[in-house]
Design a protein around this motif. Structure first.
Motif, mmCIF file in Angstrom:
data_model
loop_
_atom_site.group_PDB
_atom_site.id
_atom_site.type_symbol
_atom_site.label_atom_id
_atom_site.label_comp_id
_atom_site.label_asym_id
_atom_site.label_seq_id
_atom_site.Cartn_x
_atom_site.Cartn_y
_atom_site.Cartn_z
ATOM 1 N N THR A 10 -29.954 4.463 6.471
ATOM 2 C CA THR A 10 -29.155 6.082 6.968
ATOM 3 C C THR A 10 -27.416 5.473 6.844
ATOM 4 N N HIS A 45 -29.807 15.716 8.137
ATOM 5 C CA HIS A 45 -30.067 15.816 8.995
ATOM 6 C C HIS A 45 -29.643 16.617 10.097
ATOM 7 N N ARG A 61 -22.770 14.824 10.096
ATOM 8 C CA ARG A 61 -23.863 14.467 10.649
ATOM 9 C C ARG A 61 -24.420 13.322 10.219
ATOM 10 N N THR A 64 -30.237 10.550 5.279
ATOM 11 C CA THR A 64 -30.825 9.213 5.221
ATOM 12 C C THR A 64 -30.996 9.227 3.433
#
Length: 98
Positions: A10, A45, A61, A64
């Motif tokens: 991430t 995401h 934001r 991933t």
């Protein structure tokens, strides 16, 4: 990175949307400096970012990053040029100038 295994990580990112007469663009910048390689995918995401006409929107934001396996990375490098050629449009005309 294994021959057939993928891994994920991430990263914080910035989504930039421009919706003006002069420019219509969308970019994602990974804020931690991560580099995306052939075959990797990025999933941002959160809710979709909408920019009203005439405006520019920037939002922070999380994303991933799914890293391609060694085999996927090699396959992407080998077939990338062929897929690029699909984007090219060629036109041949039988008209001759006198």
């Amino acid at each position: 990175m294994g021959l057939l295994t993928r891994h994920t990580e991430t990263a914080p990112c910035t989504v930039e949307i421009v919706h003006r007469f002069e420019e219509l663009s969308a970019h994602v910048r990974l804020d931690n400096g991560a580099v995306i390689g052939p075959g990797d995918t990025v999933l941002v995401h959160g809710a979709p970012v909408m920019a009203p006409f005439g405006e520019e929107v920037r939002e922070a934001r999380m994303a991933t990053i799914t890293r391609a396996s060694t085999l996927e990375r090699l396959w992407t490098k080998l077939t990338g040029d062929l897929e690029f050629m699909e984007l090219c449009e060629f036109s041949f005309s039988e008209e001759r100038k006198a």
